[in-house]
Enzyme design. Structure first.
Site, PDB file in Angstrom:
ATOM      1  N   ASP A  44       0.842  -1.195   0.000  1.00 45.16           N
ATOM      2  CA  ASP A  44       0.000   0.000   0.000  1.00 45.16           C
ATOM      3  C   ASP A  44       0.881   1.250   0.000  1.00 45.16           C
ATOM      4  OD1 ASP A  44      -2.121   1.725   0.232  1.00 45.16           O
ATOM      5  OD2 ASP A  44      -2.978   0.792   2.006  1.00 45.16           O
ATOM      6  N   ASP A  45       0.868   1.994  -1.095  1.00 46.61           N
ATOM      7  CA  ASP A  45       1.634   3.246  -1.219  1.00 46.61           C
ATOM      8  C   ASP A  45       3.149   3.007  -1.255  1.00 46.61           C
ATOM      9  OD1 ASP A  45      -0.873   4.343  -0.996  1.00 46.61           O
ATOM     10  OD2 ASP A  45      -0.335   5.816   0.524  1.00 46.61           O
ATOM     11  N   CYS A  82      -5.773   3.755  -3.938  1.00 49.32           N
ATOM     12  CA  CYS A  82      -6.001   2.510  -3.190  1.00 49.32           C
ATOM     13  C   CYS A  82      -7.229   1.746  -3.664  1.00 49.32           C
ATOM     14  CB  CYS A  82      -6.144   2.822  -1.700  1.00 49.32           C
ATOM     15  SG  CYS A  82      -4.846   3.863  -1.001  1.00 49.32           S
ATOM     16  N   ARG A  86      -7.676  -1.761  -6.160  1.00 50.89           N
ATOM     17  CA  ARG A  86      -8.235  -3.003  -5.619  1.00 50.89           C
ATOM     18  C   ARG A  86      -9.431  -3.474  -6.449  1.00 50.89           C
ATOM     19  NH1 ARG A  86      -5.122  -0.964  -2.090  1.00 50.89           N
ATOM     20  NH2 ARG A  86      -4.254  -2.204  -0.393  1.00 50.89           N
ATOM     21  N   LYS A 129      -6.104  -5.384   4.162  1.00 51.92           N
ATOM     22  CA  LYS A 129      -6.954  -4.283   3.719  1.00 51.92           C
ATOM     23  C   LYS A 129      -8.012  -4.794   2.750  1.00 51.92           C
ATOM     24  CE  LYS A 129      -6.434   0.516   2.116  1.00 51.92           C
ATOM     25  NZ  LYS A 129      -5.449   1.573   1.806  1.00 51.92           N
ATOM     26  N   HIS A 131     -11.088  -2.271   1.295  1.00 54.49           N
ATOM     27  CA  HIS A 131     -11.309  -1.048   0.521  1.00 54.49           C
ATOM     28  C   HIS A 131     -12.139  -1.285  -0.740  1.00 54.49           C
ATOM     29  CE1 HIS A 131      -9.224   3.136   0.723  1.00 54.49           C
ATOM     30  NE2 HIS A 131     -10.538   3.223   0.695  1.00 54.49           N
ATOM     31  N   HIS A 211       1.719   2.780   3.771  1.00 51.80           N
ATOM     32  CA  HIS A 211       0.732   3.866   3.800  1.00 51.80           C
ATOM     33  C   HIS A 211       0.848   4.652   5.114  1.00 51.80           C
ATOM     34  CE1 HIS A 211      -3.281   5.732   3.992  1.00 51.80           C
ATOM     35  NE2 HIS A 211      -3.467   5.413   2.722  1.00 51.80           N
ATOM     36  N   ASP A 338      -0.324  -0.896  -4.821  1.00 54.40           N
ATOM     37  CA  ASP A 338      -1.598  -0.373  -5.316  1.00 54.40           C
ATOM     38  C   ASP A 338      -1.479   0.986  -5.991  1.00 54.40           C
ATOM     39  OD1 ASP A 338      -1.168   1.174  -3.069  1.00 54.40           O
ATOM     40  OD2 ASP A 338      -3.159   0.865  -2.207  1.00 54.40           O
ATOM     41  N   ASN A 339      -0.420   1.730  -5.696  1.00 54.34           N
ATOM     42  CA  ASN A 339      -0.132   3.004  -6.369  1.00 54.34           C
ATOM     43  C   ASN A 339       1.285   3.406  -6.017  1.00 54.34           C
ATOM     44  OD1 ASN A 339      -2.556   3.858  -4.070  1.00 54.34           O
ATOM     45  ND2 ASN A 339      -0.459   4.518  -3.686  1.00 54.34           N
ATOM     46  N   LYS A 383       1.483   9.137  -6.031  1.00 51.59           N
ATOM     47  CA  LYS A 383       0.130   8.616  -5.893  1.00 51.59           C
ATOM     48  C   LYS A 383      -0.876   9.718  -6.209  1.00 51.59           C
ATOM     49  CE  LYS A 383      -2.942   7.351  -2.010  1.00 51.59           C
ATOM     50  NZ  LYS A 383      -2.951   7.033  -0.555  1.00 51.59           N
TER      51      LYS A 383
END
Length: 536
Positions: A44-45, A82, A86, A129, A131, A211, A338-339, A383
């Site tokens: 994540d991030d 995010c 997903r 996660k 989301h 993140h 994710d980014n 991001k």
């Protein structure tokens, strides 16, 4: 008689040829690996260059080893955010097609990957996660450990087991998100081995690191305490050199952008008031910072590195369990982010205590644009944007039984998260359904990555589309148009020589820009129309 003899010889030869062909096909069928188990891991991030095998100095031996026995993709994309990423990776559609950019309820036809794999006999498990809209188990998962509280890594208040709320974690219990996610993943593997041995599984392990808030165990932070004192400019240069030495890419190092940050960021003056005088709101030259800022910023990157390091160790624990189960060879593992790394700077959750140790539960710090720029080396922006810094992700794919090209880099294949579903469906022998819940489904926009497992080949596709909160982009072959903001002008870049988007060719090739912009508009209209056929 000669005719009969020659005919007989022809028949014998034909039957022999058919027998050989049949034998070859039979041998090929026998050597074809069985449908694999699937382990899909999402960070994540995390920036493009954070992993060791992508040029970073962070210690990631487990992911590096995974890459050494598998493949690294140099041109793979997420959706810059995010929730939209997903949606793409679990449905196989662009987020606009399934009402997830902006995030709303998915259409009835938008099945998730577990629901698509179930007809092929797969059992599915989730940890980390979510989301996405709706409960996890409603998406076809058998078991789930779900963290909904993204603002607390040590003592979350909202986490759920099989969609049922668990008590808040009390401070001081030793809980840490990445460890908890991996422990649940191992638990699901043990349960599968005990109750469903011989059946294929899909395990989705979705970390919430690195993140914000950047928080990590103190011993992990200590490991990197002095590593980032040289500053983001020097670290960025070193990562860029390593990327070139690795043969990962040959692209210019883009300039730092000292002005652009997300529109929702806390103002720099308020950051210094609420966080402290060591905070910095923009990606300015490292040498322009005060000694106090340099010291504080180096600690922030140490925390970020500690989060990535800990994630790698927890992934190692899951990989070790696969090996102990005897399932490692028959499991395809995919790892991505994710980014891009985030330039966001905000304060949420329990707020920030200026007297708390940085990286502890009492602190709420963000990586910030200076280090985010370094994490996304060599690309521009972060991001949220559709420039390469926002949408480029590492992708590691390893499958010992099915991919023999250990340690190779795939340069030719420009792929996207929408390609994950068609890839896994092909490997599972599960055709994509034309309808779901009695609702017709649009054709999947992605393509299978399977041809790239054996060779560094390009993927045949019309284009890769990007759109997020007014930011826009389209990649067609090696050409990419990209715009920052709803009213931003289109830039044009030749990614074959300028992956870092440093030389805008829009003024030189207006016809190319116009042609690609028209295609973007057509795709955007179609994809949003797909989403309008479902939920609200």
């Amino acid at each position: 008689m000669r005719w009969i003899a020659s005919t007989s010889l022809l028949l014998v030869s034909t039957f022999a040829t058919l027998a050989v062909a049949s034998g070859a096909e039979e041998a090929k069928a026998k050597t074809k690996p069985p449908r694999p188990n699937v382990l899909l891991i999402l960070a994540d991030d995390m920036g493009f260059s954070d992993l060791g095998c992508y040029g970073g100095e962070i210690e990631t031996p487990n992911l590096d080893a995974l890459a050494a026995r598998g493949l690294r993709y140099a041109q793979f994309y997420n959706t810059a955010r995010c929730w939209s990423s997903r949606a793409a990776i679990l449905t196989g559609y662009y987020p606009q097609q399934v009402n997830r950019d902006p995030p709303r309820k998915r259409p009835e036809w938008a099945a998730l990957l577990p629901q698509l794999l179930a007809p092929a006999g797969y059992r599915s498990y989730h940890s980390g996660k979510w989301h996405l809209d709706g409960p996890v188990l409603a998406g076809g998962f058998e078991r789930s450990y779900y963290l909904h509280d993204y603002d607390r890594n040590f003592n979350p208040k909202d986490h759920r087991l099989d969609d049922r709320p668990l008590p808040p974690v009390k401070p001081g219990t030793g809980y840490y998100t990445s460890t908890a996610f991996a422990d649940r993943a191992v638990e699901w593997l043990d349960e599968h081995q005990a109750k469903h041995q011989g059946e294929p599984f899909f395990l989705y392990l979705a970390f919430t690191v690195p993140h914000f808030p950047i928080q990590a165990p103190p011993e992990d932070i200590e490991k990197y305490r002095t590593r980032y004192t040289p500053g983001w400019d020097e670290i960025r240069e070193a990562r860029w050199r390593r990327q070139r030495e690795l043969g990962l890419l040959d692209a210019p190092l883009s300039d730092r952008d000292p002005k652009t940050v997300p529109p929702w960021n806390v103002r720099e003056a308020d950051l210094k008031r609420r966080i402290g005088p060591g905070e910095a709101g923009y990606a300015v030259a490292w040498d322009s910072l005060s000694p106090e800022q340099k010291e504080f910023q180096a600690v922030k990157m140490a925390i970020h590195a500690a989060m990535v390091d800990r994630m790698d160790r927890e992934i190692g624990k899951v990989l070790a369990r696969l090996d102990a189960m005897g399932a490692a060879d028959d499991t395809i593992v995919l790892f991505a982010s994710d980014n891009g790394a985030s330039a966001e700077q905000m304060i949420r959750g329990d707020g920030h205590d200026p007297n708390a140790e940085p990286g502890s539960a009492g602190s709420f710090l963000c990586l910030g644009p200076g280090w985010s720029t370094a994490s996304n080396t060599p690309f521009r922006l972060h991001k949220y944007w559709n420039h390469e810094g926002g949408v480029a992700t590492p992708l590691i794919v390893s499958w010992p039984a099915g991919i023999k090209a250990g340690g190779e880099i795939r340069h030719a294949a420009a792929g996207h998260f929408i390609d994950v579903v068609p890839t896994l469906l092909e490997l599972a022998g599960a055709p994509a359904p034309t309808s779901f819940h009695d609702r017709p489904r649009p054709p999947l926009p992605g393509v299978s990555l399977v041809p790239t497992f054996d060779a560094d080949v390009a993927l045949e596709r019309e284009a890769i589309y990007f759109s997020h909160e007014g930011n826009r982009g389209l990649r067609q072959g090696d050409w990419k148009i990209v715009a920052a903001g709803k009213n931003g002008p289109w830039e044009l870049h030749d990614l074959s020589v300028d992956r870092s988007e440093t030389h805008d060719l829009a003024a030189e090739k207006p016809d190319k820009v116009r042609e690609m912009a028209e295609l973007w508009s057509r795709l955007d209209e179609q994809y949003r129309k797909d989403g309008a056929t479902g939920g609200k």
